[in-house]
Motif scaffolding. Sequence first.
Motif, PDB file in Angstrom:
ATOM      1  N   ASP A 122      34.195  30.652  34.245  1.00 12.02           N
ATOM      2  CA  ASP A 122      33.167  31.691  34.417  1.00 12.02           C
ATOM      3  C   ASP A 122      31.877  31.169  35.045  1.00 12.02           C
ATOM      4  OD1 ASP A 122      32.217  30.202  32.325  1.00 12.02           O
ATOM      5  OD2 ASP A 122      31.932  31.887  30.954  1.00 12.02           O
ATOM      6  N   ASN A 148      33.418  39.606  33.148  1.00 13.61           N
ATOM      7  CA  ASN A 148      32.721  40.408  32.144  1.00 13.61           C
ATOM      8  C   ASN A 148      32.629  41.833  32.699  1.00 13.61           C
ATOM      9  OD1 ASN A 148      31.007  41.461  30.220  1.00 13.61           O
ATOM     10  ND2 ASN A 148      29.401  39.927  30.487  1.00 13.61           N
ATOM     11  N   THR A 149      33.733  42.565  32.615  1.00 13.16           N
ATOM     12  CA  THR A 149      33.834  43.865  33.295  1.00 13.16           C
ATOM     13  C   THR A 149      32.833  44.877  32.748  1.00 13.16           C
ATOM     14  OG1 THR A 149      35.573  44.540  31.759  1.00 13.16           O
ATOM     15  CG2 THR A 149      36.281  43.598  33.877  1.00 13.16           C
ATOM     16  N   ALA A 151      29.829  44.068  31.736  1.00 13.88           N
ATOM     17  CA  ALA A 151      28.480  43.503  31.887  1.00 13.88           C
ATOM     18  C   ALA A 151      27.753  43.427  30.547  1.00 13.88           C
ATOM     19  CB  ALA A 151      27.658  44.299  32.900  1.00 13.88           C
ATOM     20  N   GLU A 152      28.472  42.983  29.516  1.00 15.09           N
ATOM     21  CA  GLU A 152      27.854  42.853  28.186  1.00 15.09           C
ATOM     22  C   GLU A 152      27.057  41.548  28.138  1.00 15.09           C
ATOM     23  OE1 GLU A 152      30.815  44.353  24.905  1.00 15.09           O
ATOM     24  OE2 GLU A 152      31.962  43.417  26.517  1.00 15.09           O
ATOM     25  N   PRO A 153      25.787  41.624  27.702  1.00 19.48           N
ATOM     26  CA  PRO A 153      24.916  40.445  27.736  1.00 19.48           C
ATOM     27  C   PRO A 153      25.463  39.258  26.937  1.00 19.48           C
ATOM     28  CG  PRO A 153      23.727  42.400  26.930  1.00 19.48           C
ATOM     29  CD  PRO A 153      25.127  42.828  27.200  1.00 19.48           C
ATOM     30  N   LEU A 159      29.988  38.292  36.207  1.00 18.55           N
ATOM     31  CA  LEU A 159      29.853  39.724  36.504  1.00 18.55           C
ATOM     32  C   LEU A 159      30.761  40.091  37.683  1.00 18.55           C
ATOM     33  CD1 LEU A 159      25.981  40.049  36.120  1.00 18.55           C
ATOM     34  CD2 LEU A 159      27.753  40.937  34.557  1.00 18.55           C
ATOM     35  N   GLU A 162      29.912  38.981  41.131  1.00 22.47           N
ATOM     36  CA  GLU A 162      29.849  37.530  41.395  1.00 22.47           C
ATOM     37  C   GLU A 162      31.222  36.882  41.521  1.00 22.47           C
ATOM     38  OE1 GLU A 162      27.572  36.397  37.991  1.00 22.47           O
ATOM     39  OE2 GLU A 162      25.687  37.117  38.822  1.00 22.47           O
ATOM     40  N   CYS A 182      40.177  39.460  31.561  1.00 22.97           N
ATOM     41  CA  CYS A 182      39.030  40.165  30.971  1.00 22.97           C
ATOM     42  C   CYS A 182      39.292  40.547  29.520  1.00 22.97           C
ATOM     43  CB  CYS A 182      38.655  41.422  31.771  1.00 22.97           C
ATOM     44  SG  CYS A 182      39.753  42.841  31.528  1.00 22.97           S
ATOM     45  N   HIS A 193      38.293  49.386  32.595  1.00 24.84           N
ATOM     46  CA  HIS A 193      38.046  47.941  32.741  1.00 24.84           C
ATOM     47  C   HIS A 193      39.267  47.243  33.342  1.00 24.84           C
ATOM     48  CE1 HIS A 193      34.172  48.017  30.688  1.00 24.84           C
ATOM     49  NE2 HIS A 193      34.706  48.995  29.980  1.00 24.84           N
TER      50      HIS A 193
END
Length: 239
Positions: A122, A148-149, A151-153, A159, A162, A182, A193
Motif C-alpha cells: 500500500d 482503500n475503496t 477512503a476510510e481514514p 486510495l 493513487e 480490498c 466497492h
Amino acid sequence: MADLSPAPLAASSASSAIADRIATAQRRILRACRAAGRPEGTVTLVAVTKTQPPRAVAAARAAGLTVFGENRVQEAQGRWSEGRWGPDAAAGTAPELRLIGPLQTNKAADAIALFDVIETLDREKLARALADAGMKLGRRPRVLVQVNTGAEPQKAGVLPGEVPTLIAAARSLDLAVEGLMCIPPVDEAAGPHFALLAKLAAREGLPVLSMGMSDDYEIAIRFGATHVRLGSALFGPRG
Ligand SMILES: *Cc1c(COP(=O)(O)O)cnc(C)c1O
C-alpha cells in the motif's frame, strides 16, 4: 475404560464441523460461479487461519485446502514453520501462504521468506523494502495492491486515485504485481466497492481480485473475485 477422556471426541467433532463448513463454502462458491456465468475453478478459497489452533488448521488441510491467509508475520511464522508442516511439503502439498494483514517495512524480509504472495502492498516505501528483500533472497516478490475503496481514514490501503502510481512504482522495482485486494467498509453495501476494485484492476490489466469475506463472498464472486478470504465461515467465530 472409566478414564476415557472426552477430549479426543470433542476435537474430532470440531474438525468434522470444520470439514462440513468447508464443504458448504465450496458448494456456495461453485453456485455463485455458475450464477455469474463464470467457469468452475476460477475462484480460489483462501482459508484465513489467523488465531486458529493447530488442530483447526490440520482439519482444513485434511479437507484438502491448500491456500491460506494470515494477517501477522510473526504469528504465521509460528503456525507455518517447516518443522511442523514439512512432511506434507515433501508430499507435494506445500500450502500456499498469503499475507492479508498490514506489513511493516522492517518485517519485509521475514514476510518474503514465508509468504508466497503479499496482498497488502500500500505504499512505495514498502515496495522498495520488498524489492530489496526479494533481491537478497533471490526471489521475485508476488504482490497485490491493497486499495482503500471506501477512503476510510483509519484503514490501510492506497486510495483508488493513487493505484496507477503505486503500480508503476512496484513494476519499476520488478515486483510481480498480480492484482488488487480490498476490505470494504463494514457499514456499507460491499457490491459497489467490489465493482470499483474490478474496474481499477481491469484498467491496469491485472487478473487477480482478492475480495469477499465470510459475509459477502458470493457478492464478490458476482463482481469477479478470483480469491475469497474466509475465516469464520470455515472455522466458526474467532474467540
Ligand atoms: C480476518 C480477515 C478475513 C476473514 O474474515 P472472516 O469475516 O472471518 O471471513 C479476511 N480478510 C482479511 C484481510 C482479514 O483480516
